[in-house]
Design a protein around this motif. Structure first.
Motif, mmCIF file in Angstrom:
data_model
loop_
_atom_site.group_PDB
_atom_site.id
_atom_site.type_symbol
_atom_site.label_atom_id
_atom_site.label_comp_id
_atom_site.label_asym_id
_atom_site.label_seq_id
_atom_site.Cartn_x
_atom_site.Cartn_y
_atom_site.Cartn_z
ATOM 1 N N PRO A 1 0.895 -1.203 0.051
ATOM 2 C CA PRO A 1 0.026 -0.114 -0.074
ATOM 3 C C PRO A 1 1.011 1.181 0.086
ATOM 4 O O PRO A 1 1.954 1.441 0.482
ATOM 5 N N SER B 1 2.934 8.776 0.572
ATOM 6 C CA SER B 1 3.357 8.783 -0.926
ATOM 7 C C SER B 1 4.521 7.544 -1.217
ATOM 8 O O SER B 1 5.373 7.891 -2.178
ATOM 9 N N ILE C 1 3.478 10.626 -6.551
ATOM 10 C CA ILE C 1 3.988 9.575 -5.908
ATOM 11 C C ILE C 1 5.086 8.909 -6.661
ATOM 12 O O ILE C 1 5.877 8.510 -5.916
HETATM 13 C C1 LIG Z 1 -0.177 5.328 7.472
HETATM 14 C C2 LIG Z 1 -0.999 5.456 6.203
HETATM 15 C C3 LIG Z 1 -0.514 6.387 5.331
HETATM 16 C C4 LIG Z 1 -1.336 6.652 3.882
HETATM 17 N N1 LIG Z 1 -0.682 7.347 3.126
HETATM 18 C C5 LIG Z 1 -1.406 7.433 2.068
HETATM 19 C C6 LIG Z 1 -0.970 8.311 0.820
HETATM 20 O O1 LIG Z 1 0.100 8.964 1.082
HETATM 21 N N2 LIG Z 1 -1.453 8.122 -0.414
HETATM 22 C C7 LIG Z 1 -2.534 7.514 -0.849
HETATM 23 O O2 LIG Z 1 -3.013 7.518 -1.764
HETATM 24 N N3 LIG Z 1 -3.115 6.644 0.287
HETATM 25 C C8 LIG Z 1 -2.454 6.587 1.356
HETATM 26 N N4 LIG Z 1 -3.186 5.619 2.376
HETATM 27 C C9 LIG Z 1 -4.103 4.981 1.920
HETATM 28 C C10 LIG Z 1 -3.512 3.524 1.766
HETATM 29 O O3 LIG Z 1 -2.486 3.494 0.741
HETATM 30 C C11 LIG Z 1 -4.773 2.771 0.882
HETATM 31 O O4 LIG Z 1 -6.036 2.884 1.678
HETATM 32 C C12 LIG Z 1 -4.517 1.176 0.450
HETATM 33 O O5 LIG Z 1 -5.192 0.850 -0.290
HETATM 34 C C13 LIG Z 1 -4.447 0.361 1.723
HETATM 35 O O6 LIG Z 1 -3.886 -0.805 1.269
HETATM 36 P P1 LIG Z 1 -4.726 -2.161 2.227
HETATM 37 O O7 LIG Z 1 -5.918 -2.049 2.096
HETATM 38 O O8 LIG Z 1 -3.860 -3.458 1.414
HETATM 39 O O9 LIG Z 1 -4.080 -2.034 3.684
HETATM 40 C C14 LIG Z 1 -2.390 5.578 3.598
HETATM 41 C C15 LIG Z 1 -2.837 4.618 4.620
HETATM 42 C C16 LIG Z 1 -1.976 4.671 5.856
HETATM 43 C C17 LIG Z 1 -2.612 3.593 7.075
#
Ligand SMILES: Cc1cc2nc3c(=O)[nH]c(=O)nc-3n(C[C@H](O)[C@H](O)[C@H](O)COP(=O)(O)O)c2cc1C
Length: 217
Positions: free
Chosen positions: A91, A95, A144
């Protein structure tokens, strides 16, 4: 037996990144049942650190291409060097990759980097794929990518795959029930609508990338 190694750098076992890894593995297994597909969940490994700058990998005559630090990541680093195809999934956090993925990449790539001529070489050549999921829409991907590009390019050069596959899922659904969380800024309704129109396509893209890698190795 040829082996694809999927490095799953997401902490959640059943959400976006994990599902994309599952789809990639399914596609690979369907296309080439004789190819072994292994999955390592970085968050399940015993404790490990990022590069500690011991410089053991730069000692003259001792450049093995493998990090000398012994901890919970050692077996996985060895497995990468023995794989025939490599998939790195994460994930996007702030960024970038998750912290565990970033630490993995430091430990993987630094021993591959030669401070003599600044070439980057992995012990084996192999096709490469990156899987990302993120809240951001596709329009933010160039910003990103600016954070990811240096290490992505280094891995490409090291494993000899100048055109790796990218499976990127944008505008993901971050929680199952948005009504329980203070997340209105994400405009959950629009988010969910967009995502439900794209999720199957993203899974199909992951499956296709898995098939393509399995047929290539
Ligand atoms: C600590 C944290 C930081 C994140 N930062 C970003 C970010 O910078 N940009 C973005 O698009 N999403 C960001 N996200 C959202 C996740 O990338 C997104 O929900 C992703 O699909 C989660 O993957 P998963 O469902 O496999 O856990 C962040 C989430 C968390 C928990």
């Amino acid at each position: 037996m040829k082996k694809i190694l999927i490095i799953d750098g997401g902490p959640r076992r059943a959400m976006n990144t994990a599902a994309l890894c599952d789809a990639f593995a399914e596609g690979a297994r369907e296309a080439a049942p004789d190819v072994e597909v292994d999955r390592v969940r970085l968050y399940d490994l015993p404790a490990y650190r990022g590069c500690v700058s011991c410089l053991a990998c730069k000692l003259k005559g001792r450049e093995t291409g493998l990090c000398a630090l012994r901890d919970g990541l050692s077996d996985t680093l060895r497995a990468v060097n023995e794989a025939n195809g490599l998939v790195i999934a994460s994930p996007i956090y702030f960024s970038e990759w998750t912290a565990m993925t970033r630490a993995f990449l430091e430990r993987l790539v630094f021993p591959w980097l030669h401070y003599t001529d600044f070439s980057v070489t992995a012990p084996g050549k192999m096709p490469l794929a990156w899987i990302y999921s993120m809240n951001a829409p596709e329009s933010m991907m160039p910003d990103i990518r600016a954070h990811l590009a240096i290490l992505e390019n280094a891995v490409s050069r090291a494993v000899g795959d100048p055109s790796p596959a990218f499976v990127e899922a944008y505008t993901t659904v971050q929680v199952k029930d948005y009504s329980r969380y203070a997340m209105d800024g994400l405009m959950p309704d629009a988010h969910i609508a967009w995502r439900s129109a794209h999720w199957e396509k993203d899974l199909a893209k992951a499956r296709a990338a898995g098939s393509a890698m399995a047929l290539k190795i």
